[in-house]
Design a protein around this motif. Structure first.
Motif, PDB file in Angstrom:
ATOM      1  N   ILE A 252     -22.105   9.764   8.355  1.00  0.00           N
ATOM      2  CA  ILE A 252     -20.928  10.496   8.838  1.00  0.00           C
ATOM      3  C   ILE A 252     -19.890   9.500   9.324  1.00  0.00           C
ATOM      4  N   SER A 253     -18.645   9.704   8.916  1.00  0.00           N
ATOM      5  CA  SER A 253     -17.516   8.923   9.422  1.00  0.00           C
ATOM      6  C   SER A 253     -16.487   9.885   9.987  1.00  0.00           C
ATOM      7  N   GLY A 254     -15.992   9.585  11.175  1.00  0.00           N
ATOM      8  CA  GLY A 254     -15.005  10.448  11.805  1.00  0.00           C
ATOM      9  C   GLY A 254     -13.771   9.664  12.207  1.00  0.00           C
ATOM     10  N   ILE A 255     -12.594  10.200  11.902  1.00  0.00           N
ATOM     11  CA  ILE A 255     -11.318   9.563  12.254  1.00  0.00           C
ATOM     12  C   ILE A 255     -10.673  10.388  13.357  1.00  0.00           C
ATOM     13  N   SER A 256     -10.323   9.729  14.441  1.00  0.00           N
ATOM     14  CA  SER A 256      -9.763  10.419  15.594  1.00  0.00           C
ATOM     15  C   SER A 256      -8.454  11.111  15.248  1.00  0.00           C
ATOM     16  N   GLN A 257      -8.367  12.393  15.657  1.00  0.00           N
ATOM     17  CA  GLN A 257      -7.126  13.127  15.421  1.00  0.00           C
ATOM     18  C   GLN A 257      -5.975  12.517  16.229  1.00  0.00           C
ATOM     19  N   ARG A 258      -6.272  12.032  17.419  1.00  0.00           N
ATOM     20  CA  ARG A 258      -5.214  11.429  18.231  1.00  0.00           C
ATOM     21  C   ARG A 258      -4.678  10.156  17.586  1.00  0.00           C
ATOM     22  N   SER A 259      -5.559   9.401  16.941  1.00  0.00           N
ATOM     23  CA  SER A 259      -5.070   8.201  16.274  1.00  0.00           C
ATOM     24  C   SER A 259      -4.235   8.570  15.048  1.00  0.00           C
ATOM     25  N   LEU A 260      -4.585   9.679  14.374  1.00  0.00           N
ATOM     26  CA  LEU A 260      -3.737  10.157  13.283  1.00  0.00           C
ATOM     27  C   LEU A 260      -2.380  10.608  13.819  1.00  0.00           C
ATOM     28  N   ASP A 261      -2.382  11.297  14.983  1.00  0.00           N
ATOM     29  CA  ASP A 261      -1.113  11.680  15.613  1.00  0.00           C
ATOM     30  C   ASP A 261      -0.268  10.447  15.914  1.00  0.00           C
ATOM     31  N   ALA A 262      -0.911   9.421  16.475  1.00  0.00           N
ATOM     32  CA  ALA A 262      -0.188   8.191  16.826  1.00  0.00           C
ATOM     33  C   ALA A 262       0.347   7.503  15.578  1.00  0.00           C
ATOM     34  N   TYR A 263      -0.460   7.496  14.511  1.00  0.00           N
ATOM     35  CA  TYR A 263      -0.004   6.873  13.259  1.00  0.00           C
ATOM     36  C   TYR A 263       1.230   7.602  12.724  1.00  0.00           C
ATOM     37  N   LEU A 264       1.181   8.928  12.708  1.00  0.00           N
ATOM     38  CA  LEU A 264       2.333   9.685  12.216  1.00  0.00           C
ATOM     39  C   LEU A 264       3.550   9.470  13.110  1.00  0.00           C
ATOM     40  N   THR A 265       3.338   9.414  14.421  1.00  0.00           N
ATOM     41  CA  THR A 265       4.453   9.204  15.349  1.00  0.00           C
ATOM     42  C   THR A 265       5.105   7.850  15.120  1.00  0.00           C
ATOM     43  N   ASN A 266       4.301   6.828  14.886  1.00  0.00           N
ATOM     44  CA  ASN A 266       4.832   5.471  14.723  1.00  0.00           C
ATOM     45  C   ASN A 266       5.497   5.251  13.371  1.00  0.00           C
ATOM     46  N   GLY A 271      14.164  12.336  13.777  1.00  0.00           N
ATOM     47  CA  GLY A 271      14.677  13.623  13.324  1.00  0.00           C
ATOM     48  C   GLY A 271      13.752  14.352  12.371  1.00  0.00           C
ATOM     49  N   VAL A 272      12.623  13.745  12.027  1.00  0.00           N
ATOM     50  CA  VAL A 272      11.672  14.358  11.102  1.00  0.00           C
ATOM     51  C   VAL A 272      10.377  14.641  11.852  1.00  0.00           C
ATOM     52  N   ARG A 273       9.779  15.770  11.583  1.00  0.00           N
ATOM     53  CA  ARG A 273       8.482  16.125  12.157  1.00  0.00           C
ATOM     54  C   ARG A 273       7.448  16.120  11.037  1.00  0.00           C
ATOM     55  N   SER A 274       6.424  15.279  11.195  1.00  0.00           N
ATOM     56  CA  SER A 274       5.384  15.157  10.166  1.00  0.00           C
ATOM     57  C   SER A 274       4.122  15.864  10.613  1.00  0.00           C
ATOM     58  N   PHE A 275       3.493  16.571   9.678  1.00  0.00           N
ATOM     59  CA  PHE A 275       2.262  17.295   9.964  1.00  0.00           C
ATOM     60  C   PHE A 275       1.242  16.982   8.879  1.00  0.00           C
ATOM     61  N   LEU A 276       0.011  16.763   9.308  1.00  0.00           N
ATOM     62  CA  LEU A 276      -1.111  16.609   8.386  1.00  0.00           C
ATOM     63  C   LEU A 276      -1.916  17.896   8.474  1.00  0.00           C
ATOM     64  N   ILE A 277      -2.054  18.622   7.341  1.00  0.00           N
ATOM     65  CA  ILE A 277      -2.706  19.930   7.345  1.00  0.00           C
ATOM     66  C   ILE A 277      -3.826  19.944   6.311  1.00  0.00           C
ATOM     67  N   ASP A 278      -4.746  20.909   6.479  1.00  0.00           N
ATOM     68  CA  ASP A 278      -5.771  21.103   5.459  1.00  0.00           C
ATOM     69  C   ASP A 278      -5.401  22.308   4.601  1.00  0.00           C
ATOM     70  N   GLY A 285      -3.124  16.625  12.156  1.00  0.00           N
ATOM     71  CA  GLY A 285      -2.370  15.623  12.899  1.00  0.00           C
ATOM     72  C   GLY A 285      -0.905  15.997  12.898  1.00  0.00           C
ATOM     73  N   ALA A 286      -0.159  15.474  13.880  1.00  0.00           N
ATOM     74  CA  ALA A 286       1.274  15.756  13.982  1.00  0.00           C
ATOM     75  C   ALA A 286       1.971  14.592  14.658  1.00  0.00           C
ATOM     76  N   SER A 287       3.227  14.353  14.263  1.00  0.00           N
ATOM     77  CA  SER A 287       3.981  13.234  14.825  1.00  0.00           C
ATOM     78  C   SER A 287       4.642  13.579  16.152  1.00  0.00           C
ATOM     79  N   THR A 288       4.773  14.864  16.462  1.00  0.00           N
ATOM     80  CA  THR A 288       5.546  15.260  17.635  1.00  0.00           C
ATOM     81  C   THR A 288       4.712  15.388  18.902  1.00  0.00           C
TER      82      THR A 288
END
Length: 583
Positions: A252-266, A271-278, A285-288
């Motif tokens: 099992i490998s797990g990627i932190s949702q907060r780190s995905l949020d931070a990656y999208l934010t950075n 002016g753009v809002r990024s979302f990672l959805i299934d 994940g979300a950039s905002t």
């Protein structure tokens, strides 16, 4: 045509002379109309360019996320493949005999909590006894293959502790055996062992990979709470581990949702809002902001709920949707996963971003600066090339001996400081040679100083050809030379010195033109060797002092020899003769 154009220009000039105010007003009006046309066209062009820029940024984000997911899935496959290889090895005729740590862990297998230590930095194996496994339907104890399973888990612990490729992404990696133990990185506190196994059981990681649930043994993606009280959620991918048809566990490998949020934010533009959805519309994940558990994309972007469903976007794979309120959605699926990156920006944000780039004054200034910059760059390019060449020549003069081309004393000291630091940090040996030409004054007296210079150059050439690329040969004064030998013991340095001494003893140097009738020059050298750390040699001065002392011991013992310790050397028959002309 030309006469008519000339007549029109003459007429306009006459009108300008007669009524200059009207001409200026008309000219400004024409310029204003032209400016409006150019501005309108520029807005359209810049808007399209801005959209293209946002699309390129999204593609880079998708590539980054896809790279992280690919690395994790490949790492997971490596863990799975290595685990299955070790299982086959331990269940076959060539099984490795269990060592004491494995036997000790096996002896405690029925304790409520037991563990198998691993080398420092690797993941630690933790397990529970049969009593603690009660109520966990995914696990069942099999003593007959427990010991081989422990060997396998310990073997893959180093793979689990490898650092992630992307430092922005926090991830967890673990191998869980259906026999009731696991190995994980980052390490899990032993007190939470049973809780971790219970969470794995509740999440169905093992059940969903049983043969009848996953006959193709493919990857499975799902969201899973961190379970450590942090409130974080992990995007997990799992892969079954088999020995032939027998299910043994899951990686099992797990990627932190907060780190995905931070990656999208950075990585998301202003002016753009990024979302990672299934595929079901859940936010991964979300950039905002941090994403709440089981939050839906429709709740984060209400205006898109009726026009852009996740299933429709996944069906299309990538593209741009224009919403009723003028805003836009750009979306792109991440590889073959059930994940998609969606960028949302409103019409107002797009207009402001576009208009901020459109200014006649700024455009004119930019054009003027571009022309000035081009002219300046041409001048600087020529000046820089000239001064770079001069600087390179000056640097070479400052760092090398002008006669021999070897490093000078200043560079030798600088390189010593670097290699000394490496030697202390890595605990590796380091040695030094001091080399002096025997009876060099007689060479100068017999053949002249020009021939003496040729001898110095010959010695430098032989040194360069004899020592390694990492060694530092240098001329530190007159006929004295030194060689710094990193990662070299005094025994190895002595062998190098002997090889250099013998080669030089067989080397013939042609004299200068003013001494051509004197014949070829043969010469020998004496060499002293010192070792870092021995006899208090902990810096450059002490190493030079010890090497110099042994050099003069070689001189006093008859020259043409190597001295690597402070024992008084006995005179030998191969001592250096006085240089003499050879026919």
């Amino acid at each position: 045509m030309r006469p008519r154009l000339s007549a029109l220009l003459d007429h306009l000039w006459e009108q300008a002379v007669r009524t200059p105010q009207r001409f200026v007003v008309l000219s400004f009006a024409a310029a204003a109309v032209l400016l409006l046309v150019i501005s309108a066209h520029g807005l359209v062009v810049l808007r399209d360019h801005e959209v293209q820029t946002l699309q390129q940024t999204q593609q880079l984000q998708v590539a980054g996320i896809s790279s992280v997911l690919n690395v994790e899935t490949e790492r997971l496959r490596s863990v799975r493949n290595f685990a299955q290889h070790l299982i086959r090895l331990q269940m076959g005729p060539h099984a490795v005999e269990a060592d004491p740590p494995l036997q000790a862990a096996y002896a405690h297998r029925n304790d409520d909590l037991w563990q198998l230590p691993a080398p420092e930095g690797d993941a630690v194996l933790l397990g529970v006894g049969p009593r603690m496994l009660e109520g966990m339907d995914s696990f069942y104890r099999r003593d007959e293959d427990l010991l081989p399973g422990l060997y396998v888990a310990r073997g893959i612990s180093h793979l689990l502790s490898a650092e992630p490729v992307n430092p922005l992404v926090t991830r967890k990696l673990m191998y869980v055996s259906s026999n009731g133990f696991f190995v994980a990185y980052p390490p899990v506190p032993p007190a939470r062992t049973a809780a971790v196994l219970r969470r794995v059981d509740d999440a169905g990681f093992l059940r969903e990979h049983l043969p009848h649930n996953n006959p193709d043994r493919t990857l499975r993606w799902q969201m899973m709470p961190a379970g450590d009280g942090s409130g974080d959620v992990y995007l997990t991918v799992s892969l079954p581990v088999y020995l032939h048809a027998q299910f043994r566990g899951v990686a099992i490998s797990g990627i932190s949702q907060r780190s995905l949020d931070a990656y999208l934010t950075n990585t998301t533009r202003k002016g753009v809002r990024s979302f990672l959805i299934d595929i079901d519309g859940r936010l991964v994940g979300a950039s905002t902001r941090d994403v709440r558990s089981v939050e839906k994309f429709a709740a984060a972007v209400p205006s898109a709920s009726g026009e852009a469903t996740p299933h429709e976007m996944f069906r299309r794979g990538s593209g741009t949707l224009h919403l009723a309120d003028g805003s836009r959605l750009m979306f792109q699926r991440i590889g073959s996963t059930n994940l998609m990156l969606v960028d949302y920006f409103s019409a107002t944000d797009l207009l402001l971003r576009t208009a901020s780039h459109l200014s006649v004054v700024l455009a004119a200034s930019a054009l003027s600066l571009a022309v000035l910059l081009w002219v300046t760059l041409q001048g600087f390019r020529k000046l820089f090339s000239h001064y770079q060449a001069r600087g390179e020549a000056l640097r070479e003069l400052a760092e090398t001996d002008a006669l021999t081309g070897l490093a000078n004393r200043r560079v030798f000291e600088a390189r010593f400081a670097v290699e000394h630091s490496h030697s202390l940090r890595e605990k590796t040996p380091m040695s030094m040679l001091m080399i002096d030409i025997d009876r060099f004054k007689r060479i100068n007296d017999n053949w002249g100083h020009a021939s003496g210079d040729r001898v110095l150059k010959t010695l430098a050439d032989v040194m360069r050809a004899t020592v390694r690329a990492i060694d530092v040969p240098a001329r530190i004064g007159g006929e004295e030379f030194a060689v710094l030998l990193p990662r070299t013991s005094i025994e190895e340095a002595t062998q190098t010195a002997e090889r250099l001494r013998k080669i030089l003893g067989q080397t013939v140097c042609g004299p200068a033109a003013d001494a051509a009738d004197m014949g070829d020059i043969r010469f020998t050298v004496s060499i002293g060797v010192s070792d870092l750390g021995a006899d208090g040699t902990d810096n450059l001065d002490t190493m030079l002092m010890v090497a110099d002392r042994r050099l003069y011991a070689a001189k006093n013992a008859g020259r043409n020899r190597v001295v690597s310790d402070d024992r008084v050397p006995e005179p030998a028959g191969d001592s250096a003769p006085a240089p003499a002309p050879t026919a």
